[in-house]
Scaffold this motif. Structure first.
Motif, PDB file in Angstrom:
ATOM      1  N   TYR A   1      -2.853  13.348   4.110  1.00  8.43           N
ATOM      2  CA  TYR A   1      -2.495  11.988   3.452  1.00  8.43           C
ATOM      3  C   TYR A   1      -3.828  11.265   2.811  1.00  8.43           C
ATOM      4  N   TYR A   2      -3.479  10.224   2.185  1.00  9.69           N
ATOM      5  CA  TYR A   2      -4.447   9.262   1.878  1.00  9.69           C
ATOM      6  C   TYR A   2      -3.754   7.944   1.638  1.00  9.69           C
ATOM      7  N   ILE A   3      -4.369   6.697   1.958  1.00  7.82           N
ATOM      8  CA  ILE A   3      -3.864   5.361   1.681  1.00  7.82           C
ATOM      9  C   ILE A   3      -4.599   4.774   0.373  1.00  7.82           C
ATOM     10  N   GLU A   4      -3.569   4.405  -0.488  1.00 13.95           N
ATOM     11  CA  GLU A   4      -4.154   3.686  -1.802  1.00 13.95           C
ATOM     12  C   GLU A   4      -3.514   2.483  -1.996  1.00 13.95           C
ATOM     13  N   THR A   5      -4.531   1.453  -2.216  1.00 14.95           N
ATOM     14  CA  THR A   5      -3.939  -0.014  -2.838  1.00 14.95           C
ATOM     15  C   THR A   5      -4.529  -0.055  -4.155  1.00 14.95           C
ATOM     16  N   PRO A   6      -4.305  -1.184  -5.001  1.00 19.42           N
ATOM     17  CA  PRO A   6      -4.767  -1.223  -6.325  1.00 19.42           C
ATOM     18  C   PRO A   6      -6.309  -1.527  -6.100  1.00 19.42           C
ATOM     19  N   SER A   7      -6.836  -1.792  -5.216  1.00 18.08           N
ATOM     20  CA  SER A   7      -8.455  -2.053  -5.173  1.00 18.08           C
ATOM     21  C   SER A   7      -9.020  -1.049  -4.522  1.00 18.08           C
ATOM     22  N   ALA A   8      -8.544  -0.221  -3.550  1.00 13.31           N
ATOM     23  CA  ALA A   8      -9.394   0.823  -2.597  1.00 13.31           C
ATOM     24  C   ALA A   8      -8.313   1.981  -2.269  1.00 13.31           C
ATOM     25  N   ARG A   9      -9.150   2.971  -2.074  1.00 11.95           N
ATOM     26  CA  ARG A   9      -8.332   4.344  -1.728  1.00 11.95           C
ATOM     27  C   ARG A   9      -9.131   4.621  -0.252  1.00 11.95           C
ATOM     28  N   SER A  10      -8.305   5.205   0.688  1.00 13.09           N
ATOM     29  CA  SER A  10      -8.835   5.807   1.647  1.00 13.09           C
ATOM     30  C   SER A  10      -9.696   7.361   1.591  1.00 13.09           C
ATOM     31  N   PRO A  11     -10.253   7.930   2.433  1.00 12.83           N
ATOM     32  CA  PRO A  11     -10.381   9.353   2.430  1.00 12.83           C
ATOM     33  C   PRO A  11      -9.158   9.847   3.062  1.00 12.83           C
ATOM     34  N   ALA A  12      -9.038  11.282   2.749  1.00 17.06           N
ATOM     35  CA  ALA A  12      -7.972  12.129   3.428  1.00 17.06           C
ATOM     36  C   ALA A  12      -8.018  12.078   4.788  1.00 17.06           C
ATOM     37  N   PHE A  13      -6.942  12.116   5.521  1.00 17.02           N
ATOM     38  CA  PHE A  13      -6.744  12.198   6.885  1.00 17.02           C
ATOM     39  C   PHE A  13      -5.520  13.190   7.047  1.00 17.02           C
ATOM     40  N   ARG A  14      -5.565  13.619   8.560  1.00 16.20           N
ATOM     41  CA  ARG A  14      -4.204  14.321   8.785  1.00 16.20           C
ATOM     42  C   ARG A  14      -3.338  13.324   9.732  1.00 16.20           C
ATOM     43  N   ILE A  15      -2.048  13.688   9.960  1.00 17.12           N
ATOM     44  CA  ILE A  15      -1.143  13.438  10.715  1.00 17.12           C
ATOM     45  C   ILE A  15      -0.611  14.943  11.422  1.00 17.12           C
ATOM     46  N   ALA A  16      -0.873  15.019  12.648  1.00 15.28           N
ATOM     47  CA  ALA A  16      -0.574  16.292  13.348  1.00 15.28           C
ATOM     48  C   ALA A  16      -0.839  15.982  14.793  1.00 15.28           C
ATOM     49  N   PRO A  17       0.014  17.146  15.576  1.00 22.22           N
ATOM     50  CA  PRO A  17      -0.086  16.650  16.999  1.00 22.22           C
ATOM     51  C   PRO A  17      -1.561  17.328  17.355  1.00 22.22           C
TER      52      PRO A  17
ATOM     53  N   PHE B   1       0.849  -1.064   0.128  1.00 24.26           N
ATOM     54  CA  PHE B   1      -0.116   0.013  -0.174  1.00 24.26           C
ATOM     55  C   PHE B   1       0.878   1.162   0.017  1.00 24.26           C
ATOM     56  N   LYS B   2       0.286   2.341  -0.660  1.00 26.61           N
ATOM     57  CA  LYS B   2       1.312   3.756  -0.596  1.00 26.61           C
ATOM     58  C   LYS B   2       0.538   4.717   0.415  1.00 26.61           C
ATOM     59  N   LEU B   3       1.148   5.382   0.968  1.00 26.70           N
ATOM     60  CA  LEU B   3       0.852   6.573   1.826  1.00 26.70           C
ATOM     61  C   LEU B   3       1.046   7.759   0.706  1.00 26.70           C
ATOM     62  N   ILE B   4       0.242   8.451   0.313  1.00 24.40           N
ATOM     63  CA  ILE B   4       0.392   9.629  -0.635  1.00 24.40           C
ATOM     64  C   ILE B   4       0.124  10.976  -0.207  1.00 24.40           C
ATOM     65  N   ASP B   5       0.793  11.683  -0.110  1.00 22.14           N
ATOM     66  CA  ASP B   5       0.567  13.257   0.111  1.00 22.14           C
ATOM     67  C   ASP B   5      -0.427  14.017  -0.627  1.00 22.14           C
ATOM     68  N   SER B   6      -1.616  14.376  -0.010  1.00 21.72           N
ATOM     69  CA  SER B   6      -2.539  14.838  -0.882  1.00 21.72           C
ATOM     70  C   SER B   6      -2.663  16.094  -1.638  1.00 21.72           C
ATOM     71  N   ALA B   7      -1.655  16.700  -1.172  1.00 23.96           N
ATOM     72  CA  ALA B   7      -1.327  18.014  -1.913  1.00 23.96           C
ATOM     73  C   ALA B   7      -0.462  17.890  -3.059  1.00 23.96           C
TER      74      ALA B   7
END
Length: 617
Positions: free
Chosen positions: A111-127, A68-74
């Motif tokens: 970010y969002y997570i992507e696999t060949p079959s599905a993609r997640s909604p965008a989410f944040r990593i932040a304190p 799976f890939k973690l992709i910067d949404s920007a």
């Protein structure tokens, strides 16, 4: 007691066993057995930079996820490529599931997570992903206030109430006005209220920096120089004082299941044959009515389960308020000691009463309540007698009985974790401390093997109010880490937090309106939303139940098409629908536990961010 639709008043014993099926609802076998479509489920609140970060892929059995890939949404750039350690197999509606761990990524961003079959909604990593969440959930408690209700800007239940089962003549008038409504009905229970007060006070004690001041003590808008969480806790304390009006008097509940005859806003409550006056049940320590037509009595055999909860709430209230309101705090200490004395003199449980149905809050344990009270009183007085008694109570129940089990009656083991172990351990040293932390670990270890068999790390049973158990269990995991400095339950703890905010088969948060941008409940089982069309901001709904439970319930008729139909299963169901009183009703005490948990998580973000900014020496 949780609301029952109209006059049906039928709540099954909440056991994970097959029961009689209603013709009105589908049995588990009626659910489609095909696999749900591929999805990636995330914590919609986001993830803390230094914390555990896991998403879950679920989908058909014949789909394989190798990476799976973690992709910067920007930017659209891949910042991390991960490889699932194993396939977890079928779970609920999914034929196959994987855990997608990206904890190595610490850089804040969206970010969002992507696999060949599905993609997640965008989410944040932040304190700051949990910033303001605990205060947001206080909105629900303010809305639940009885007496003067700041949300409605009106008053209700101002005639409460007349006594039953007490040493005074039945129907004696007492002032029991105030407190909170228990759930979407308007019953009030001392046990759930005292537990709510305790969690609010403990949240402020442990994480004071996360709470703001935007409301007056009345709950109306406007700062008053006190954190809103303390204002809310004091509202509850005021009511508990009325329910313990003299040293040998303790009351257990206001109203009963006659409340369930219909939905209405609170000031229209008149189901008890005495205008707007409601019954106030005394803690007699003896059996009380449990459904008249069933010729049944509850199994009350003492008062310690209620008295211990009163004593711990009063004691912690004294500790936190003695510098700002010495006279009030002094009264709380006296009431803590008198309530504790009643618990010592009358060990055992005080269960709730019902009139129309045989179903109640059937609490079966009490030593945990007395342990917590003893720990708090020892902390205040340093009287070694309280410490010794606390240990005696601790030894009676090392592990909360539901941990690791698949069955439990409704509120049978309450509160859902042993708060006394944590409080006594903080005040213990050496072998005593190790033994108490061992009790906490023992309970967690009973859940962990079940959790590690599925991709959601789900080891909490899907009994009624499963979300309350989920929040409580996460707290126990975190408490163990705080006491020991060990993090080997960190992933399990975070999985329970993630579950509540969308990393579950349905991809929905279980908290009304939180996060604001997410998929959250909008149609809870509540007169406030169904009749008044008011939001229930911050309310934690009951949560998913086993298909066997749902299939045995009478009176459930979904009002609208099920938007989560593809993700229901014979294992477990959840509906965001007014008609499903079993999974979608908010509760006061569950929300209070969540407030503590969210304060903990917000503080974790503040702490790690402060450490990051601290200059190296």
């Amino acid at each position: 007691m949780k609301q029952i639709i109209l006059s049906l008043l039928i709540i099954p014993q909440l056991l994970i066993a097959s029961g009689s099926r209603s013709g009105n609802t589908p049995a588990p076998s009626a659910f489609l057995l095909r696999s749900a479509p591929p999805v990636v489920r995330i914590n919609q609140m986001g993830y803390l930079p230094s914390g555990v970060k896991v998403a879950v892929w679920g989908g058909p059995a014949d789909v394989v996820v190798r990476e799976f890939k973690l992709i910067d949404s920007a930017s659209g750039k891949t910042v991390f490529t991960g490889f699932p350690a194993r396939a977890y197999g079928a779970y609920g509606p999914f034929g196959q599931t994987y855990r997608l761990n990206f904890s190595a990524v610490r850089t804040p961003g969206t970010y969002y997570i992507e696999t060949p079959s599905a993609r997640s909604p965008a989410f944040r990593i932040a304190p700051d992903v949990y910033k303001g969440a605990a205060d947001f959930c206080l909105r629900y408690l303010r809305q639940q206030r009885c007496g003067f209700n700041p949300f409605l800007k009106d008053s209700c239940h101002t005639a409460d109430g007349y006594t039953l089962y007490g040493p005074m003549p039945d129907s004696t008038r007492i002032n029991a006005i105030g407190g909170w409504h228990d759930a979407s009905d308007y019953l009030q229970y001392s046990t759930t209220s005292a537990n709510t007060v305790y969690h609010l006070l403990a949240a402020y004690r442990d994480f004071p920096k996360v709470f703001g001041d935007a409301h007056q003590s009345t709950g109306l808008p406007g700062a008053n120089g006190a954190p809103d969480v303390l204002d809310e806790a004091r509202w509850g304390l005021d009511w508990l004082l009325r329910m313990h009006p003299q040293d040998d008097w303790l009351f257990n509940q206001i109203a009963d299941d006659r409340d369930h005859r219909g939905m209405r806003l609170p000031k229209l409550d008149s189901f008890y044959g005495r205008g707007h006056e409601r019954p106030v049940y005394f803690c007699s320590g003896e059996p009380q009515v449990q459904g008249v037509k069933y010729k049944k009595m509850n199994r009350s055999n003492g008062v310690a389960s209620t008295a211990g909860k009163f004593a711990s709430a009063f004691a912690l209230g004294h500790a936190l308020l003695r510098k700002t309101d010495a006279a009030y705090a002094k009264a709380l200490l006296a009431k803590a000691q008198s309530a504790y004395k009643l618990g010592v003199e009358k060990p055992g449980v005080q269960q709730t009463a019902s009139v129309m149905s045989p179903y109640i809050y059937a609490e079966d344990n009490w030593s945990d309540d007395m342990e917590l009270a003893a720990a708090e009183l020892f902390g205040l007085t340093r009287d070694a007698g309280y410490y010794r008694q606390g240990w005696q109570y601790a030894a009676m129940e090392p592990v909360t009985p539901w941990l690791g089990k698949d069955t439990a009656n409704h509120y049978q083991w309450y509160p859902f974790i042993n708060l006394g172990h944590y409080e006594l351990a903080k005040r213990a040293k050496g072998n005593d401390r190790n033994r108490l932390t061992g009790f906490l670990a023992m309970g967690i270890e009973r859940v962990k093997p079940k959790a590690e068999q599925n991709a959601f790390y789900r080891g909490v049973p899907f009994i009624w109010c499963s979300n309350n158990l989920t929040a409580a269990f996460a707290i126990q995991c975190y408490w163990y880490g705080m006491l020991t400095g060990r993090d080997h339950f960190a992933e399990l703890a975070q999985a329970n937090v993630d579950w509540l905010f969308g990393c579950n088969p349905w991809g929905t948060s279980m908290v009304y309106g939180l996060p604001a941008h997410g998929d959250t409940p909008v149609d809870p089982h509540s007169a406030f939303t169904h009749i008044g069309h008011f939001p229930l901001d911050g309310g934690l709904v009951d949560g998913p139940v086993y298909g066997t439970i749902y299939g045995s319930l009478i009176g459930i008729r979904l009002a609208e098409a099920d938007e989560y139909a593809a993700f229901q299963s014979p294992l477990v169901v959840y509906h965001d629908d007014y008609g499903d009183y079993s999974t979608n009703e908010p509760t006061m005490d569950g929300t209070a536990a969540l407030i503590y948990l969210l304060a903990l998580k917000e503080n974790e973000g503040l702490t790690t961010e402060a450490s990051r900014r601290r200059p190296a020496r």
